[in-house]
Design a protein around this motif. Sequence first.
Motif, PDB file in Angstrom:
ATOM      1  N   UNK C 222       0.814  -1.205   0.000  1.00  0.00           N
ATOM      2  CA  UNK C 222       0.000   0.000   0.000  1.00  0.00           C
ATOM      3  C   UNK C 222       0.852   1.261   0.000  1.00  0.00           C
ATOM      4  N   UNK C 223       0.518   2.215  -0.859  1.00  0.00           N
ATOM      5  CA  UNK C 223       1.274   3.462  -0.867  1.00  0.00           C
ATOM      6  C   UNK C 223       0.801   4.412   0.238  1.00  0.00           C
ATOM      7  N   UNK C 224      -0.334   4.103   0.856  1.00  0.00           N
ATOM      8  CA  UNK C 224      -0.729   4.868   2.038  1.00  0.00           C
ATOM      9  C   UNK C 224      -0.079   4.225   3.250  1.00  0.00           C
ATOM     10  N   UNK C 225       0.489   5.033   4.139  1.00  0.00           N
ATOM     11  CA  UNK C 225       1.147   4.496   5.327  1.00  0.00           C
ATOM     12  C   UNK C 225       0.156   4.353   6.469  1.00  0.00           C
ATOM     13  N   UNK C 226       0.568   3.615   7.501  1.00  0.00           N
ATOM     14  CA  UNK C 226      -0.271   3.460   8.682  1.00  0.00           C
ATOM     15  C   UNK C 226      -1.030   2.151   8.716  1.00  0.00           C
ATOM     16  N   UNK C 227      -0.537   1.170   7.977  1.00  0.00           N
ATOM     17  CA  UNK C 227      -1.234  -0.114   7.845  1.00  0.00           C
ATOM     18  C   UNK C 227      -0.364  -1.253   8.370  1.00  0.00           C
ATOM     19  N   UNK C 228      -0.924  -2.095   9.227  1.00  0.00           N
ATOM     20  CA  UNK C 228      -0.287  -3.342   9.630  1.00  0.00           C
ATOM     21  C   UNK C 228      -1.114  -4.493   9.106  1.00  0.00           C
ATOM     22  N   UNK C 229      -0.460  -5.486   8.526  1.00  0.00           N
ATOM     23  CA  UNK C 229      -1.159  -6.571   7.854  1.00  0.00           C
ATOM     24  C   UNK C 229      -1.080  -7.844   8.699  1.00  0.00           C
ATOM     25  N   UNK C 230      -2.149  -8.623   8.697  1.00  0.00           N
ATOM     26  CA  UNK C 230      -2.119  -9.931   9.342  1.00  0.00           C
ATOM     27  C   UNK C 230      -2.339 -11.014   8.290  1.00  0.00           C
ATOM     28  N   UNK C 231      -2.290 -12.252   8.711  1.00  0.00           N
ATOM     29  CA  UNK C 231      -2.401 -13.386   7.788  1.00  0.00           C
ATOM     30  C   UNK C 231      -3.775 -13.397   7.096  1.00  0.00           C
ATOM     31  N   UNK C 232      -3.834 -14.074   5.978  1.00  0.00           N
ATOM     32  CA  UNK C 232      -5.063 -14.259   5.223  1.00  0.00           C
ATOM     33  C   UNK C 232      -6.140 -14.869   6.126  1.00  0.00           C
ATOM     34  N   UNK C 233      -7.298 -14.265   6.151  1.00  0.00           N
ATOM     35  CA  UNK C 233      -8.459 -14.745   6.918  1.00  0.00           C
ATOM     36  C   UNK C 233      -8.241 -14.709   8.427  1.00  0.00           C
ATOM     37  N   UNK C 234      -7.220 -14.015   8.891  1.00  0.00           N
ATOM     38  CA  UNK C 234      -6.901 -14.027  10.324  1.00  0.00           C
ATOM     39  C   UNK C 234      -7.658 -12.929  11.067  1.00  0.00           C
ATOM     40  N   UNK C 235      -8.967 -13.094  11.147  1.00  0.00           N
ATOM     41  CA  UNK C 235      -9.784 -12.130  11.883  1.00  0.00           C
ATOM     42  C   UNK C 235      -9.388 -12.071  13.339  1.00  0.00           C
ATOM     43  N   UNK C 236      -9.095 -13.221  13.923  1.00  0.00           N
ATOM     44  CA  UNK C 236      -8.686 -13.252  15.325  1.00  0.00           C
ATOM     45  C   UNK C 236      -7.463 -12.357  15.567  1.00  0.00           C
ATOM     46  N   UNK C 237      -6.436 -12.537  14.751  1.00  0.00           N
ATOM     47  CA  UNK C 237      -5.206 -11.762  14.940  1.00  0.00           C
ATOM     48  C   UNK C 237      -5.462 -10.273  14.823  1.00  0.00           C
ATOM     49  N   UNK C 238      -6.364  -9.903  13.904  1.00  0.00           N
ATOM     50  CA  UNK C 238      -6.684  -8.487  13.734  1.00  0.00           C
ATOM     51  C   UNK C 238      -7.403  -7.947  14.964  1.00  0.00           C
ATOM     52  N   UNK C 239      -8.356  -8.725  15.476  1.00  0.00           N
ATOM     53  CA  UNK C 239      -9.100  -8.282  16.653  1.00  0.00           C
ATOM     54  C   UNK C 239      -8.185  -8.152  17.861  1.00  0.00           C
ATOM     55  N   UNK C 240      -7.267  -9.100  17.985  1.00  0.00           N
ATOM     56  CA  UNK C 240      -6.348  -9.098  19.116  1.00  0.00           C
ATOM     57  C   UNK C 240      -5.414  -7.887  19.050  1.00  0.00           C
ATOM     58  N   UNK C 241      -4.842  -7.657  17.869  1.00  0.00           N
ATOM     59  CA  UNK C 241      -3.938  -6.514  17.702  1.00  0.00           C
ATOM     60  C   UNK C 241      -4.687  -5.205  17.933  1.00  0.00           C
ATOM     61  N   UNK C 242      -5.909  -5.135  17.421  1.00  0.00           N
ATOM     62  CA  UNK C 242      -6.712  -3.918  17.617  1.00  0.00           C
ATOM     63  C   UNK C 242      -6.915  -3.666  19.101  1.00  0.00           C
ATOM     64  N   UNK C 243      -7.155  -4.732  19.854  1.00  0.00           N
ATOM     65  CA  UNK C 243      -7.355  -4.578  21.292  1.00  0.00           C
ATOM     66  C   UNK C 243      -6.096  -4.013  21.947  1.00  0.00           C
ATOM     67  N   UNK C 244      -4.938  -4.566  21.593  1.00  0.00           N
ATOM     68  CA  UNK C 244      -3.691  -4.066  22.183  1.00  0.00           C
ATOM     69  C   UNK C 244      -3.493  -2.591  21.873  1.00  0.00           C
ATOM     70  N   UNK C 245      -3.799  -2.212  20.628  1.00  0.00           N
ATOM     71  CA  UNK C 245      -3.633  -0.810  20.237  1.00  0.00           C
ATOM     72  C   UNK C 245      -4.614   0.066  21.012  1.00  0.00           C
TER      73      UNK C 245
END
Lengths: 253, 253, 253, 253, 253, 253, 253, 253
Positions: C222-245
């Motif tokens: 992505x040419x826009x900054x501010x993005x962290x990517x998780x594994x394909x279909x990894x909703x859990x990892x995204x929710x967990x990281x969002x919680x930490x943030x």
Amino acid sequence: MTPKEILRILEGVRKQVLSPDQAAEKLRHLPHRDLGFARVDTHRQLRCGFPEVIFCQGKTTAQIRDIARVLLSHNGNLLATRADRKAWLAIRKLDRRAEWHERARCITVRQEVMEPRPGEILVVTAGTGDIPVAEEALVTASIMGHKVEGLYDVGIAGIHRILRETERLAKASVVIVCAGMEGALPGVVAALIRRPVIAVPTSIGYGASFGGVAPLLTMLNSCAAGIGVVNIDNGFGAGYLASLIAQGASGAT
Amino acid sequence: MTPKEILRILEGVRKQVLSPDQAAEKLRHLPHRDLGFARVDTHRQLRCGFPEVIFCQGKTTAQIRDIARVLLSHNGNLLATRADRKAWLAIRKLDRRAEWHERARCITVRQEVMEPRPGEILVVTAGTGDIPVAEEALVTASIMGHKVEGLYDVGIAGIHRILRETERLAKASVVIVCAGMEGALPGVVAALIRRPVIAVPTSIGYGASFGGVAPLLTMLNSCAAGIGVVNIDNGFGAGYLASLIAQGASGAT
Amino acid sequence: MTPKEILRILEGVRKQVLSPDQAAEKLRHLPHRDLGFARVDTHRQLRCGFPEVIFCQGKTTAQIRDIARVLLSHNGNLLATRADRKAWLAIRKLDRRAEWHERARCITVRQEVMEPRPGEILVVTAGTGDIPVAEEALVTASIMGHKVEGLYDVGIAGIHRILRETERLAKASVVIVCAGMEGALPGVVAALIRRPVIAVPTSIGYGASFGGVAPLLTMLNSCAAGIGVVNIDNGFGAGYLASLIAQGASGAT
Amino acid sequence: MTPKEILRILEGVRKQVLSPDQAAEKLRHLPHRDLGFARVDTHRQLRCGFPEVIFCQGKTTAQIRDIARVLLSHNGNLLATRADRKAWLAIRKLDRRAEWHERARCITVRQEVMEPRPGEILVVTAGTGDIPVAEEALVTASIMGHKVEGLYDVGIAGIHRILRETERLAKASVVIVCAGMEGALPGVVAALIRRPVIAVPTSIGYGASFGGVAPLLTMLNSCAAGIGVVNIDNGFGAGYLASLIAQGASGAT
Amino acid sequence: MTPKEILRILEGVRKQVLSPDQAAEKLRHLPHRDLGFARVDTHRQLRCGFPEVIFCQGKTTAQIRDIARVLLSHNGNLLATRADRKAWLAIRKLDRRAEWHERARCITVRQEVMEPRPGEILVVTAGTGDIPVAEEALVTASIMGHKVEGLYDVGIAGIHRILRETERLAKASVVIVCAGMEGALPGVVAALIRRPVIAVPTSIGYGASFGGVAPLLTMLNSCAAGIGVVNIDNGFGAGYLASLIAQGASGAT
Amino acid sequence: MTPKEILRILEGVRKQVLSPDQAAEKLRHLPHRDLGFARVDTHRQLRCGFPEVIFCQGKTTAQIRDIARVLLSHNGNLLATRADRKAWLAIRKLDRRAEWHERARCITVRQEVMEPRPGEILVVTAGTGDIPVAEEALVTASIMGHKVEGLYDVGIAGIHRILRETERLAKASVVIVCAGMEGALPGVVAALIRRPVIAVPTSIGYGASFGGVAPLLTMLNSCAAGIGVVNIDNGFGAGYLASLIAQGASGAT
Amino acid sequence: MTPKEILRILEGVRKQVLSPDQAAEKLRHLPHRDLGFARVDTHRQLRCGFPEVIFCQGKTTAQIRDIARVLLSHNGNLLATRADRKAWLAIRKLDRRAEWHERARCITVRQEVMEPRPGEILVVTAGTGDIPVAEEALVTASIMGHKVEGLYDVGIAGIHRILRETERLAKASVVIVCAGMEGALPGVVAALIRRPVIAVPTSIGYGASFGGVAPLLTMLNSCAAGIGVVNIDNGFGAGYLASLIAQGASGAT
Amino acid sequence: MTPKEILRILEGVRKQVLSPDQAAEKLRHLPHRDLGFARVDTHRQLRCGFPEVIFCQGKTTAQIRDIARVLLSHNGNLLATRADRKAWLAIRKLDRRAEWHERARCITVRQEVMEPRPGEILVVTAGTGDIPVAEEALVTASIMGHKVEGLYDVGIAGIHRILRETERLAKASVVIVCAGMEGALPGVVAALIRRPVIAVPTSIGYGASFGGVAPLLTMLNSCAAGIGVVNIDNGFGAGYLASLIAQGASGAT
């Protein structure tokens, strides 16, 4: 939401027919219907020339039906791709005119009587196995108002089959070529004519065809110019692009 | 070698103006000049609407010059892509009108005065680094007789840049969009207009862009329809395809 | 086993409350329960702020149940992902409060009453097919104590759908964006706001999406900054990281 | 162009301070400066919290200088990444304060005196070879106003090196971990703390590391949760994301 | 067919105990039994220290049974991998001692009483899902005469689980480590001990683990030395290699 | 930091020879030297049996020299891999005994006189081009105290070359086989002997060898068991693993 | 449509036996039968020496039957590959001589009595699992008139199995070698003989064999010369190519 | 070492002309010369019909020269591929007849006067850039004693170029087709004739040709049968295989 509409709203504000809040509300007015699981883009026909198309893969039958209901209420033609029979039965309950294109896995509902758009679209396949993808293209371009014909199983293993059709190819406004395995046919066709060729790699093949990667690469690397490539098995995308090209050819706006 | 030519030759045989052997000879007559290392396709203009284009990569300067000499002798316009300055100097010795398009790495010679073909082609880039590829498309479509304009650095990191150009995009007959890195711009453009979009992935980027694979996949998977994709960095192919589409749009045959 | 705990044990030895052997035993005391097939990490809540989560894929129902029993005995909240209905029935026998989130394929048991953590997490999808992944993220962040909302089907094929939600996006502490096919939505969102974006590629698509590889590459490039990517279909990892943030955002420790 | 601005313009129209045409003009007013080869996004600071950053790769020194001139004229801080010494010399002619960060290949100009933002960002590397990427992250987060520290060469081949730093890791608001070769360090760090981890795969390695693909896959597949991944060698993206997360943590808007 | 055997045959010829033709016949005598569909390598025990192992995948039950019959007639121990229950039932009809190792999908028949070989082999898994692969390794090394133990679910998401087992790891002659997802555990283990580590990537995971490619690459790129990698899910190969290493360690020939 | 050391420190505390703070300090005492850019792992010899090895790729000559200085001050043997001549000259200034192994691109300094470790390691190559990788393995195993021999250019294009060396192969404790192109030699060797084989794919080849991927896959898929694979061109890793195996074989601890 | 035929038609025109229109019609006369879904290439025997072969994958039973009917009406031999039992039953209704080769998944009908073509084709497999592919090759070459023999399960894990067959290999006109997993056997065979070797990678294997990619790469990179490779599992292509080679060897035209 | 030789040696033993030790020695006698870095296979001509060929890539000039000296001393013809000018100068010092084929990057020395082998080999290229690969094939087949001709630049972008050469193609014993980019030419050629086609993918192209992967896949997936594929840019392998095929065609043994 065209610039003209913005100007008209602003004019309304100046004339005090609209309060700023009402105008802001109007500007905020969404050109889509929110179903919770889907935001149906009801302005796409204005913007892109054809209503939103339902991509059924990954949607439940109930979701497909609800989206179809919204779209049908706007009186446009309806196209649903990658559909199964159950989706068709559900849509047929909404509108008895719903047609089921089994080979193409498409559902169509013609609500709008269109005058046929000029220009012919020719859909070519290298082999028999590529026909379902070709039919998806054919159904798509048909519901968008075009005259479409199929020319099947003319792959390069019998090169004379396609060479003998050169005139027919040359008369089309745009030619869609679907090919799996080695995917060389679009390049041969493009080298014979002066019309745009839309190349559709198919997943027909085995081993090192890697589910359509081999023909995809062949088509992208074609030494003949004049070819635009779409995704593997994307008959819909090819039919849609062909329609846009043919519309231009016929002077439509 | 069109069907009409075949019929004319056969007529000549029937009228005994041509002996069968002469006719066979004529049918055998090659529509290309054999230089040993190259068979210059001198009938391509008849067949495809534009003379053979010299793809300079992998050819020596002497080979490029010899091919150019044959092509120039047929009085068409000449286009050489992926050329360097040395190739240009060699061709300029053959014809003083040879132009050098440095950013596009193209050489052109205009021998034929063409009336401008109707319809405008718009070449868009996501970033500054994509401009050389865009210029190759622009030079190609220009030498093929079109009015072409550039609209550069309007990628989605500042989405309003492209949204503000919606009207301009909508007025073009066909839009070429060059983008590297994530390659999302063609999809955004296609969703805004009802014209064909030609997507050109570029090798601009690093790491997981894999030399243009990332934008290529993005473009092939676009959820907006109406996009045809060409090879990575293939500005020429995009310009050529755009010309064929625009020619159709203008009713040319 | 924090430095403070080590110091406390050493202090105990000095004061001869603990023998060196007892101290060594304590240091050796495992912060996990060994079930033979699994070592349940019972100290993870102390270390990472949330108990171990059961990843059900590849585990038998009996294994899932045994791990759940250990975790529930420590009075924390329980989350099991990629679960099926049978796993839910087994866990419900252990604790009647067990909830089954069918679309998200998650099981939760809320044992601990948490005061809601400040900050809102917004979960966005490009299409309808991406919703199951989004729901996994939503369930994860919810059980971790956050207010979470969904905003579905706002992909770039109708770009105005997301643009109209800019204010709502801007108010979230962190935005999770799930997208398959071309995966361009996270980049568009990141360019609109000044909040972290967590991008989740989904396996929705076909052909050259390669089971989620295409959107994964798009998001990484992505040419826009501010993005962290998780594994394909990894909703859990995204929710967990969002919680930490979001926890950081709310000053939690 | 926020909703408030729209409302204010509409209010101006209602009060007849602005004619509809003037208002339309204002709405059309571009928040970027068009240099022909680049449209400098001068409103990005308002929208995203930091001015546009110059990605120098693929741009000429003259282009970099011209973009820098526009950006500097808006009085924000300037960051140019993937820069070489020549670009620095060119920018230093515009502003004597231009700094050259050789290892990080970055140029910065601090025009704006910022009060330090709360929260510490820790940048960790697995090896010595990963330091240039780490420095790019460090320079980025610094120019965005953060306190940033480096912790280098603590990869898992000597696991005690990172374990002994657990407290320091735990105190940071967000931890950036750069690792090449096998790329396992981010997972180990994430398992030790309850803070977000940003994982940066680097192209350090050989053979089956495939230019950073191996650590990229490792990081995406981490069994420890709480990790967001950026592109290979994308120190800038990591620093930028860390800043957004830390800003949230400090209550900034 | 060792050099000694050749010399003995030649000696027989010299002593005229064997005619040259008989000797040639003997040299030609095949050290395998030809079943038409399989040439059972009955000399492999002599050559490699263990009889041929039946890889059942892709073989019919009848083929497996026929190969087993030949092997059992040579009085060695029998191992069949990737077997199903039907294969076991067929082999049990040949020899009632046939054992079925369900998790490992292996069949064994112990015909030969071996004195236990010195040295312990430790089989470690990162997670619960890796256990079937570990069990294949365990069964293989057991039938080859070794003492083997399992140590399961000690992956790096709870790094202290493996650190606390350092002594046990250090006492093994060789350690097999099975890990899916990110596959980082073998590197951590190798960095803790001075014994060879055999790394087995497993196909446990989803998305960008690509069926085991992610842990495979991690293991190949490990920055800790002392690791040999086998194919994805190849528990058998790991157990076999461990046996060869341990045999060397115990001075066996 | 072994359990015994922990117990000894605790004992010191109990006997009041150490205060708790001193003990904590000792436990905190880092087994590495921090150079800022590198944390030299000075305890690795204790833990893994050989000092840290300098991987020179990606390090400056000054960094290599500084790391070497720390390592040499601990009186162990020194090995630097992927080194160039400049690194050697820098290290030779620290210690005149520094040797330069040009083909292997390795630097060694022997400070410690080791009694030769029992067991022979044989390093085999398929072709002449694989020799540099083989030499890296040879230098590594030599500096670790082993007798190592090379057997070069015995690839399967002349299968009798390797068959005639069967006895020599069988006498080695462990055999390293380096092969590029098709990489089939390790499988052939493993099928001939009962010793562990370490397979090293090399990047020798062109086209579809993909820089060593082809032999890597061959080796991972070998139908002969008893093979452990290391990274492409990783001669060092092979030599190191061979040493660990041979040490076990010789009863070393 | 050979040059002689063209000359004959022209001669007919000159003699006024044919009108130009009739001649044009004849030239247009298609050497295939159009079934709508398939254009059966009825001249392929003339052109390529064997009738069109039916590739059944992706065709319905009805389509297969209809194509078979056309082909059988031309009195040549019929071969259908990748067929199932249902296709055989359908073809047997057309011609009772239809044979079903179950392992090879082929159907043949011998209508033409051919004198056996000279030269023997040998089909070799590395393992038992490769036999179905080998049988497809064997059936193909048989129906094309050759003497074909199979030599199965002689892979390199027991290298003496193939070495002992050197003489038999040397006597064949051409050798087909089918191998999965590591795919090294074709290289070993090619190094033993002076005959062309056709290498067929099979999808037998697991993990990093990637469905046949590993043996495919091995075969393409073979250091022994004299090998031509066909697609993964393409027994038909191997048998066909072997026939063309053997026909040349026997002086056929 | 043929069976006849074995029998002769055994006969010698029986007649007591040879002692068993002498016989064993003879059997051990190596059919190669060991240069330390290379084992020159001096019996390959007997075994495979042509002496060992020097693959120069990855060898030093001195190594090439030493191998050439051994080979020349056996009076066969010499071929060195992927050679540079320096290698040629070194070999010319050994034998003044050494020829340098610059475009093909080959060196040949003809020591043996061969009567021309029957049958013609035709080497075809799709484009001008493929000629160096074609020349490597041509030089190889020539030094092996064949009549070889080139037919260049007849790719499918001008399909009539190859169609007009059908008769010439049909007269060859075997046709080698070299093609880069999309690589479709071999399939077209194979569909026109009844002779074996050897397909050589070349690395000519850019973007998604991936250094020759695209044409490689095209050739492997060709729907026309009768094609054997060699590695990317492997002109030597194609020429060698063509020679073996043509030798069979001419009845040679």
